[in-house]
Scaffold this motif. Sequence first.
Motif, PDB file in Angstrom:
ATOM      1  N   VAL A 115     -52.333  96.411   6.735  1.00  0.00           N
ATOM      2  CA  VAL A 115     -53.934  96.511   6.923  1.00  0.00           C
ATOM      3  C   VAL A 115     -54.621  95.734   5.881  1.00  0.00           C
ATOM      4  N   LYS A 121     -58.897  99.832   3.588  1.00  0.00           N
ATOM      5  CA  LYS A 121     -57.328  99.769   3.627  1.00  0.00           C
ATOM      6  C   LYS A 121     -56.513 100.991   3.555  1.00  0.00           C
ATOM      7  N   THR A 122     -57.080 101.582   2.429  1.00  0.00           N
ATOM      8  CA  THR A 122     -56.244 103.045   2.177  1.00  0.00           C
ATOM      9  C   THR A 122     -56.571 104.146   3.138  1.00  0.00           C
ATOM     10  N   THR A 125     -54.536 103.013   6.528  1.00  0.00           N
ATOM     11  CA  THR A 125     -52.994 103.198   6.488  1.00  0.00           C
ATOM     12  C   THR A 125     -52.777 104.688   6.258  1.00  0.00           C
ATOM     13  N   ARG A 129     -50.479 106.086   9.365  1.00  0.00           N
ATOM     14  CA  ARG A 129     -49.165 106.814   8.891  1.00  0.00           C
ATOM     15  C   ARG A 129     -49.164 108.187   9.477  1.00  0.00           C
ATOM     16  N   LEU A 141     -45.178 104.622   3.482  1.00  0.00           N
ATOM     17  CA  LEU A 141     -46.385 104.201   3.269  1.00  0.00           C
ATOM     18  C   LEU A 141     -46.527 103.444   2.052  1.00  0.00           C
ATOM     19  N   GLY A 143     -49.152 101.500  -0.637  1.00  0.00           N
ATOM     20  CA  GLY A 143     -50.683 101.156  -0.953  1.00  0.00           C
ATOM     21  C   GLY A 143     -51.103 101.539  -2.256  1.00  0.00           C
ATOM     22  N   VAL A 186     -46.249 101.563   7.218  1.00  0.00           N
ATOM     23  CA  VAL A 186     -47.669 101.075   7.183  1.00  0.00           C
ATOM     24  C   VAL A 186     -48.122 100.735   5.767  1.00  0.00           C
ATOM     25  N   GLU A 188     -50.877  98.688   3.051  1.00  0.00           N
ATOM     26  CA  GLU A 188     -52.044  97.869   2.717  1.00  0.00           C
ATOM     27  C   GLU A 188     -51.647  96.624   2.283  1.00  0.00           C
ATOM     28  N   THR A 207     -51.142  94.450  12.684  1.00  0.00           N
ATOM     29  CA  THR A 207     -51.879  94.397  11.695  1.00  0.00           C
ATOM     30  C   THR A 207     -53.328  94.774  12.048  1.00  0.00           C
TER      31      THR A 207
END
Length: 508
Positions: A115, A121-122, A125, A129, A141, A143, A186, A188, A207
């Motif tokens: 992402v 983004k966060t 994701t 997830r 994950l 990020g 997943v 970022e 993506t």
Amino acid sequence: MSIRIKELISGVEYRVIQGTIETVVMEIAYDSRKTRSGSMFVCIKGYQTDGHDYIEEAVRRGAVAIVVQQSNDWKKDRLPEQITVISVLDTRIALAEIAAAFYCYPAKEMQIIGVTGTKGKTTTTYMIREGLRQAGHKTGLIGTIEVNADGAETGSFQTEIHTTPESLELQQYLRIMADAGCDSVVMEVSSQALKMHRVEGIQFTATVFTNLGEDHIGPEEHADMQEYLECKRKLFLQTEFAAGNQNDALLEEVWAQTICRKVRYMVRDGECDGQNTQMADYVAEQIEHINLQGELGISCNVSGNASGRLTLSMPGQYNISNGLAAMAVLKEMGVLDAVIFETLRTVQVPGRMEQIKLPILTGYRILVDYAHNVMSLKNSLKTLRSYQPKRIVVIFGCGGNRSKSRRMAMGQTAGKYADQVIVTTDNPRYEDPEAIMKEIEIGLLKTDVYYTMIADRKEAVYYAIEHAQTGDMILIAGKGHENYQEIRGIRYPMDDKELVRECMQMLL
């Protein structure tokens, strides 16, 4: 673990300067301080330091192989003859390839979902997830908030400075996740990660492009908007499937010259009138703000490739956009609609418009949000305004060693969308906190907002609570999930949620 150099560099165009590629390497390092006996030291150039300046130190610490950049002027005659020296066109690309080989290409064993975007983004994701988890996938994950793997010992992960770890750590994390049985990851993917080739060589299954704003232009970031955009585009050159935000005017430019399969999503409301909704595969409309039992949320109708009433337990129209992005990816991954809608109804993200539960009934609300740039701060303040509070009080600062023009813009944005502003410190890093606050003030002076300057972040929070009125919404912006404050290279413990609790206790 041991592996011969020739196996590590099989995917890299290289030239042997001295030594032999039959040399056995025990580990990889790009920081000379972490080099040990049997290491390969890859010289990468950063904004502050250049690894080529530390070759001799790496050799003293036991490096048996050095990877240098072709264009760099270094003195090979200072190195012992038994040290293997490899020259490559770009050491950052080489590091990514070498790291993948060293950890036996873990990305090939899992579905990788990336992402990217200026904001969202966060949250996106976390949504993806959680949806994959609910559908029975074992999911990792990577990020801003955490690196986490279902079934792995999370203690083996260290908090990274970067949203997307350097390629060496990234490949290590992917290997741990693959070994733990994860079938999906997943992550970022920041523009800096793409610029610095941290995800080089990884083929993404899916993506997401969330949006693009002008908040990462400046020293140690991107030279201009065009470079920023081109870095984002790189992600969509190494993916099979992409979901993109049609509300963003730059979507088609970001996707230009990419051949991956694509779907588009958009939020349709008064602000989007006149935009073409015919091409969107996921459309949200009929938005309603939820304000029940002290909890803020939002809901909408979704049509297109999925249909139903989407409800989120977090405020903000932009979170509907994030939800649509997650929905598009989850549908692509085969997750059922019922699972997707239920996941999105319940998912929570630490430090993202997170409402603090107060020990007493106060009549006002306090929220913590990671809004640390103009785009995200504007969206957060506009979101709170849509719930019709009596006043919006925002507490924020700006990070040091970042673009100074951003600070003035942050001040002007806060002044335009809030009723009261309390300027404080964020992560001043190596800059003078008072100087940063003065630069924010330049922007505030362009508005008529009432503001206060309080350097100590805890005192700023205390002041806001002490002067709070019934019906207020207090937004503590900028740090979100972070539990530290960085000053002169040292991270001191500090958590905005804890500051609120401590200040409430002091006032009780």
